[in-house]
Scaffold this active site. Structure first.
Site, PDB file in Angstrom:
ATOM      1  N   GLY A   1       0.811  -1.199   0.000  1.00 46.52           N
ATOM      2  CA  GLY A   1       0.000   0.000   0.000  1.00 46.52           C
ATOM      3  C   GLY A   1       0.854   1.263   0.000  1.00 46.52           C
ATOM      4  O   GLY A   1       2.081   1.221  -0.047  1.00 46.52           O
TER       5      GLY A   1
ATOM      6  N   GLY B   1       2.111   4.967   1.610  1.00 48.58           N
ATOM      7  CA  GLY B   1       2.283   5.673   2.867  1.00 48.58           C
ATOM      8  C   GLY B   1       3.599   5.363   3.545  1.00 48.58           C
ATOM      9  O   GLY B   1       4.393   4.545   3.082  1.00 48.58           O
ATOM     10  N   ASN B   2       3.824   6.050   4.666  1.00 51.99           N
ATOM     11  CA  ASN B   2       5.097   5.947   5.368  1.00 51.99           C
ATOM     12  C   ASN B   2       5.353   4.550   5.920  1.00 51.99           C
ATOM     13  O   ASN B   2       6.462   4.021   5.809  1.00 51.99           O
ATOM     14  CB  ASN B   2       5.130   6.971   6.510  1.00 51.99           C
ATOM     15  CG  ASN B   2       5.322   8.382   6.006  1.00 51.99           C
ATOM     16  OD1 ASN B   2       6.337   8.720   5.447  1.00 51.99           O
ATOM     17  ND2 ASN B   2       4.297   9.209   6.189  1.00 51.99           N
TER      18      ASN B   2
ATOM     19  N   GLU C   1      -0.225  -1.528  -7.190  1.00 46.26           N
ATOM     20  CA  GLU C   1      -0.836  -0.418  -7.922  1.00 46.26           C
ATOM     21  C   GLU C   1       0.015   0.836  -7.934  1.00 46.26           C
ATOM     22  O   GLU C   1      -0.152   1.694  -8.798  1.00 46.26           O
ATOM     23  CB  GLU C   1      -2.240  -0.097  -7.382  1.00 46.26           C
ATOM     24  CG  GLU C   1      -2.294   0.507  -5.992  1.00 46.26           C
ATOM     25  CD  GLU C   1      -2.488  -0.527  -4.908  1.00 46.26           C
ATOM     26  OE1 GLU C   1      -3.520  -0.461  -4.213  1.00 46.26           O
ATOM     27  OE2 GLU C   1      -1.607  -1.375  -4.741  1.00 46.26           O
TER      28      GLU C   1
ATOM     29  N   ASN D   1      -8.696   8.825   4.006  1.00 38.62           N
ATOM     30  CA  ASN D   1      -8.334   8.771   2.591  1.00 38.62           C
ATOM     31  C   ASN D   1      -9.314   7.900   1.803  1.00 38.62           C
ATOM     32  O   ASN D   1     -10.044   8.378   0.966  1.00 38.62           O
ATOM     33  CB  ASN D   1      -6.904   8.229   2.429  1.00 38.62           C
ATOM     34  CG  ASN D   1      -5.875   9.134   3.079  1.00 38.62           C
ATOM     35  OD1 ASN D   1      -6.068  10.338   3.176  1.00 38.62           O
ATOM     36  ND2 ASN D   1      -4.780   8.552   3.528  1.00 38.62           N
TER      37      ASN D   1
ATOM     38  N   GLY E   1      -6.759   0.223  -3.072  1.00 35.41           N
ATOM     39  CA  GLY E   1      -6.778  -1.156  -3.539  1.00 35.41           C
ATOM     40  C   GLY E   1      -6.662  -2.185  -2.439  1.00 35.41           C
ATOM     41  O   GLY E   1      -6.547  -3.386  -2.717  1.00 35.41           O
TER      42      GLY E   1
END
Length: 494
Positions: free
Chosen positions: A258, A260-261, A284, A374, A378
């Site tokens: 995914g 993000g941090n 993705e 957010n 996916g």
């Protein structure tokens, strides 16, 4: 056919009030740069003159400040889907200033084709090359550009000179047929190609070309912290254990990660493993860390919908393009997130939770059950179809005042049946094959912060019978305690 050259304001003037607009890009990568800003300026001018100007906006995912923030602040959005991550747009969504529909990324364009969603009438697509007969080279994202262009009555091109036409070597543009005509998608490995490198559209649809010269506005992630590194190491340690025990094949299946941090830090930890062999990715979004993994050889191949590299890495990527052109494929979102392919390849999915409850349900979108952060992106598509579905998050937030492991999640995105492994900096809970009460014991003991373990165990004691250890009376006691006192540790349990 020579296409009219337009300014961004001239292009925005072609888009009427109430229009259904589809834009290229997934994250800032491949998103139009000039026309959305001009649409925001037009909205402000129309509103100042007392006229309505709002559109419905669809994309491949989030587009950040340069699109979502500008348009939402100009009150130019009546509807937005399928994903967003801009703080200004988020504020407008939670204030109910517009309708936002959070949905699976791979389902958006097929639902338009079937008539479940309004059809895109204007497509705004970033390209780095366009021939007079309508052959387009997309830039750093495939996302939903092909589907939007196929459905649209009008196409506006942003011809971005910053990006190089060599990007055509990365694209594999293929859209599945509708249900009655759909056969198997012939992809068995991340590196398989079944489509075209360029997008062919009807040139009569192209209303004009807006020249630009601008990099993708990709912001760097925060540096790896001790906490996020611990989460990454816990995940890698679990995978190393599975690999050593023979529960993962000698040649690892592809990974999905995914955005993000935390996700970035998990991939960084995988680069440090001397047990796991090099791997491929079927995902993705490819972030900076994926590029470093490619350069080091830890990642052999990446199939994605978007490459989201910060500008210094994008420049380095172009300088060494010949080294990578055969190791990256960019696909439409209907393919990059397709559950058929995820299940066939046995993908290992790595996604992030906002909170998880003691039986394994995951909330990845809402704060306290009400306010959108957010979206699911996916994550659900991959979690449901993956061979191994892993979710991670820090065990606490707000200096310990919030526990990410709660009795019951305040909103459910991924159900317990789609969550195989839960990980925090505290440890790992392998939930496969366990009853709800066994899952709860493991999550509390391995993933919850020590400050919250006594409270969570006391919660379980309140329901000594029943298949799932949940109390309707006290299920949200952590959340209500925080809302009343500012600290979940003040949850009062009898």
């Amino acid at each position: 056919m020579a296409f009219p050259v337009l300014s961004a304001d001239e292009a925005a003037a072609l888009i009427p009030n109430g229009e259904v607009v589809g834009i290229s890009g997934l994250t800032p990568a491949g998103a139009p740069k000039a026309v959305p800003a001009a649409m925001a300026r037009r909205a402000l001018a129309e509103h100042a003159a007392g006229r309505e100007y709002r559109i419905s906006l669809f994309s491949g995912g989030s587009n950040w400040r340069e699109v979502d923030g500008a348009l939402s602040d100009a009150d130019a959005l009546a509807y937005r889907a399928p994903f967003q991550s801009d703080p200004d747009l988020r504020a407008h969504i939670n204030a109910c200033d517009l309708d936002y529909c959070d949905m699976h990324l791979s389902a958006l364009t097929q639902n338009m084709r079937y008539g479940f969603l309004p059809r895109v009438r204007t497509a705004i697509v970033e390209v780095c090359e366009a021939t007079p007969d309508g052959e387009l080279t997309l830039t750093t994202s495939s996302s939903n550009s092909a589907a939007f262009c196929r459905m649209a009555d009008r196409i506006i091109l942003e011809l971005n000179a910053y990006h190089k036409p060599c990007l055509r070597e990365l694209h594999d543009i293929y859209l599945p047929g509708d249900y009655a005509e759909r056969g198997p998608i012939s992809i068995s490995r991340p590196q398989d190609r079944i489509g075209t490198r360029t997008l062919k559209v009807d040139p009569a649809k192209i209303a004009g070309v807006v020249p630009t010269n601008q990099p993708d506005a990709v912001h760097p992630f925060r540096a790896v912290s001790e906490l996020t590194h611990s989460i990454g190491r816990n995940i890698v340690g679990f995978l190393e254990q599975e690999y050593g025990a023979g529960r993962l094949p000698k040649e690892l299946p592809p990974f999905q990660s995914g955005i993000g941090n935390v996700a970035n830090c998990v991939l960084a930890a995988m680069a440090e493993s001397d047990v796991l062999p090099p791997f491929s990715m079927f995902t993705e979004v490819a972030q900076d860390t994926v590029y470093h993994l490619l350069k080091s050889g830890r990642c052999k191949f990446i199939s994605s919908s978007t490459i989201t590299f910060t500008e210094p890495l994008m420049q380095d990527f172009y300088a060494h393009f010949s080294d990578f052109k055969d190791r990256i494929i960019l696909r439409p979102a209907e393919i990059s997130n397709n559950p058929e392919l995820i299940r066939r390849m046995g993908v290992i999915s790595l996604n992030t939770a906002l909170e998880a409850d003691i039986t394994g349900h995951v909330n990845s979108t809402h704060l306290f059950g009400r306010n959108m952060m957010n979206g699911i992106g996916g994550s659900c598509e991959f979690a449901r179809a993956a061979a191994l579905s892993i979710f991670s998050c820090p065990s606490t937030a707000k200096g310990g005042a919030i526990s990410s492991i709660v009795p019951m999640v305040s909103h459910v995105d991924q159900v317990e049946h789609d969550v195989d492994v839960m990980v925090t900096e505290q440890g790992v809970a392998d939930l496969r094959g366990l009853s709800p009460r066994r899952r709860a014991e493991l999550i509390i003991g391995n993933c919850a912060h020590p400050d919250y373990r006594p409270l969570l165990r006391r919660y379980m004691e309140l329901t000594p019978t029943g298949h799932s250890p949940h109390s309707l009376e006290h299920g949200f006691c952590f959340h209500t305690a925080y809302l009343k006192t500012g600290d979940m540790r003040n949850a009062g349990l009898p």
